[in-house]
Motif scaffolding. Structure first.
Motif, mmCIF file in Angstrom:
data_model
loop_
_atom_site.group_PDB
_atom_site.id
_atom_site.type_symbol
_atom_site.label_atom_id
_atom_site.label_comp_id
_atom_site.label_asym_id
_atom_site.label_seq_id
_atom_site.Cartn_x
_atom_site.Cartn_y
_atom_site.Cartn_z
ATOM 1 N N PHE A 181 0.828 -1.204 0.000
ATOM 2 C CA PHE A 181 0.000 0.000 0.000
ATOM 3 C C PHE A 181 0.860 1.251 0.000
ATOM 4 N N ILE A 182 1.945 1.227 0.803
ATOM 5 C CA ILE A 182 2.803 2.406 0.926
ATOM 6 C C ILE A 182 3.621 2.630 -0.346
ATOM 7 N N PHE A 183 4.264 1.562 -0.836
ATOM 8 C CA PHE A 183 5.191 1.720 -1.955
ATOM 9 C C PHE A 183 4.505 1.756 -3.324
ATOM 10 N N HIS A 184 3.215 1.398 -3.364
ATOM 11 C CA HIS A 184 2.475 1.479 -4.624
ATOM 12 C C HIS A 184 1.223 2.335 -4.444
ATOM 13 N N PHE A 185 1.381 3.349 -3.581
ATOM 14 C CA PHE A 185 0.227 4.199 -3.287
ATOM 15 C C PHE A 185 -0.259 4.932 -4.523
ATOM 16 N N ASP A 186 0.662 5.195 -5.479
ATOM 17 C CA ASP A 186 0.257 5.876 -6.704
ATOM 18 C C ASP A 186 -0.790 5.071 -7.469
ATOM 19 N N LYS A 187 -0.604 3.751 -7.517
ATOM 20 C CA LYS A 187 -1.552 2.893 -8.225
ATOM 21 C C LYS A 187 -2.885 2.831 -7.487
ATOM 22 N N HIS A 188 -2.819 2.720 -6.171
ATOM 23 C CA HIS A 188 -4.050 2.677 -5.375
ATOM 24 C C HIS A 188 -4.796 4.003 -5.489
ATOM 25 N N LEU A 189 -4.050 5.090 -5.454
ATOM 26 C CA LEU A 189 -4.674 6.409 -5.529
ATOM 27 C C LEU A 189 -5.318 6.627 -6.895
ATOM 28 N N MET A 190 -4.663 6.175 -7.953
ATOM 29 C CA MET A 190 -5.231 6.309 -9.291
ATOM 30 C C MET A 190 -6.550 5.560 -9.397
ATOM 31 N N TYR A 191 -6.616 4.381 -8.796
ATOM 32 C CA TYR A 191 -7.861 3.597 -8.799
ATOM 33 C C TYR A 191 -8.973 4.352 -8.080
ATOM 34 N N GLY A 204 2.823 9.533 4.600
ATOM 35 C CA GLY A 204 2.714 10.962 4.861
ATOM 36 C C GLY A 204 3.447 11.758 3.802
ATOM 37 N N ASP A 205 4.789 11.793 3.920
ATOM 38 C CA ASP A 205 5.611 12.525 2.958
ATOM 39 C C ASP A 205 5.393 12.009 1.537
ATOM 40 N N SER A 206 5.413 10.689 1.386
ATOM 41 C CA SER A 206 5.268 10.103 0.056
ATOM 42 C C SER A 206 3.879 10.366 -0.528
ATOM 43 N N LEU A 207 2.859 10.372 0.324
ATOM 44 C CA LEU A 207 1.506 10.672 -0.148
ATOM 45 C C LEU A 207 1.427 12.097 -0.685
ATOM 46 N N LEU A 208 2.013 13.040 0.036
ATOM 47 C CA LEU A 208 1.992 14.441 -0.407
ATOM 48 C C LEU A 208 2.722 14.599 -1.732
ATOM 49 N N PHE A 209 3.817 13.884 -1.887
ATOM 50 C CA PHE A 209 4.572 13.924 -3.141
ATOM 51 C C PHE A 209 3.708 13.416 -4.294
ATOM 52 N N ILE A 210 3.038 12.284 -4.085
ATOM 53 C CA ILE A 210 2.189 11.696 -5.123
ATOM 54 C C ILE A 210 1.020 12.615 -5.458
ATOM 55 N N VAL A 211 0.407 13.188 -4.444
ATOM 56 C CA VAL A 211 -0.721 14.105 -4.677
ATOM 57 C C VAL A 211 -0.254 15.307 -5.494
ATOM 58 N N GLY A 212 0.952 15.808 -5.198
ATOM 59 C CA GLY A 212 1.497 16.911 -5.984
ATOM 60 C C GLY A 212 1.686 16.526 -7.439
ATOM 61 N N ALA A 213 2.199 15.304 -7.659
ATOM 62 C CA ALA A 213 2.405 14.823 -9.029
ATOM 63 C C ALA A 213 1.076 14.665 -9.756
ATOM 64 N N PHE A 214 0.071 14.136 -9.075
ATOM 65 C CA PHE A 214 -1.257 13.964 -9.670
ATOM 66 C C PHE A 214 -1.893 15.320 -9.976
ATOM 67 N N PHE A 219 6.252 19.334 0.135
ATOM 68 C CA PHE A 219 6.246 18.032 -0.533
ATOM 69 C C PHE A 219 5.337 18.026 -1.749
ATOM 70 N N MET A 220 4.221 18.736 -1.687
ATOM 71 C CA MET A 220 3.348 18.821 -2.854
ATOM 72 C C MET A 220 4.028 19.572 -3.992
ATOM 73 N N THR A 221 4.767 20.615 -3.660
ATOM 74 C CA THR A 221 5.461 21.393 -4.683
ATOM 75 C C THR A 221 6.532 20.555 -5.381
ATOM 76 N N VAL A 222 7.293 19.789 -4.600
ATOM 77 C CA VAL A 222 8.312 18.916 -5.186
ATOM 78 C C VAL A 222 7.652 17.889 -6.104
ATOM 79 N N GLY A 223 6.550 17.299 -5.639
ATOM 80 C CA GLY A 223 5.834 16.330 -6.460
ATOM 81 C C GLY A 223 5.261 16.955 -7.712
ATOM 82 N N PHE A 224 4.733 18.166 -7.576
ATOM 83 C CA PHE A 224 4.141 18.889 -8.710
ATOM 84 C C PHE A 224 5.190 19.173 -9.776
ATOM 85 N N CYS A 225 6.388 19.536 -9.340
ATOM 86 C CA CYS A 225 7.449 19.935 -10.276
ATOM 87 C C CYS A 225 8.212 18.753 -10.872
ATOM 88 N N PHE A 226 8.391 17.689 -10.060
ATOM 89 C CA PHE A 226 9.275 16.613 -10.509
ATOM 90 C C PHE A 226 8.596 15.245 -10.633
#
Length: 212
Positions: free
Chosen positions: A6-16, A47-57, A165-172
């Motif tokens: 769940f933690i390391f593939h949160f991007d896939k779960h979040l997309m679903y 936490g941190d990783s979720l914010l990064f993913i949300v920024g990317a999304f 963390f959202m800004t880093v995810g948004f940019c990178f």
């Protein structure tokens, strides 16, 4: 193993979740951040990783950046406030030696050490350190930290944590190299976040072993 997946593939779960539940995803994100910061029994939530993913999304239009940032900032601030209240309520039991079973004493002691070293700024610094993040507001309540001072640090820390963390995810987050190795990136984020606490723990252990 399911938790690690769940933690390391949160991007896939979040997309679903985004594809199937739409706007309800904002509520899910609010609850995850609220629980990660507000409940000392759930420090393992992303936490941190979720914010990064949300920024990317957000960068590709899955979320409204301002709306989702506001939602997560509110969750972080409210979570810390609830945690503070629980610490204040449970403090007497700890003083009396009746420590609740759901509290990890090692994490509690480590966070108390942070307070001794950094004072009220711990509330801000802890936002960027997993585990400590979940225990800092609890300890603040436990030691009866002045609430107006706590809420100020709480708001500043919550805003800095979410937006950075959202800004880093948004940019990178959507750079091909990063996107294709997202699991590795998330692991790196977790490692870098935990590193200061590990270094501090090692220094503390070394100081205890030094002869007087």
């Amino acid at each position: 193993m399911e938790i690690l997946d769940f933690i390391f593939h949160f991007d896939k779960h979040l997309m679903y979740v985004v594809e199937h539940y739409g706007c309800w995803t904002y509520l899910l994100l609010f609850l995850v951040i609220f629980c990660e910061t507000g409940l000392v029994v759930l420090p393992f939530l992303p936490g941190d990783s979720l914010l990064f993913i949300v920024g990317a999304f957000s960068a590709v239009g899955s979320f409204q950046p301002v709306v989702v940032a506001g939602t997560l900032i509110a969750a972080a601030i409210i979570g810390d406030s609830v945690n503070y209240a629980v610490g204040r309520y449970s403090g007497r039991k700890l003083i009396d030696g009746k420590q609740p079973r759901w509290i990890n004493k090692q994490h509690l002691d480590k966070t108390h050490h942070f307070f001794k070293k950094y004072g009220g700024k711990t509330i801000i610094l802890a936002r960027f350190i997993p585990i400590i993040r979940s225990f800092a507001p609890f300890v603040a309540g436990f030691i009866h930290m002045d609430y107006p001072k706590f809420i100020l640090y709480n708001i500043v820390g919550g805003v800095l944590w979410v937006t950075s963390f959202m800004t880093v995810g948004f940019c990178f987050g959507n750079i091909p190299l990063v996107k294709d190795n997202l699991s590795v990136v998330m692991l790196a984020i977790i490692f870098v976040s935990v590193l200061p606490a590990v270094i501090e723990f090692i220094r503390h252990r070394i100081s205890l072993q030094r002869p007087l």
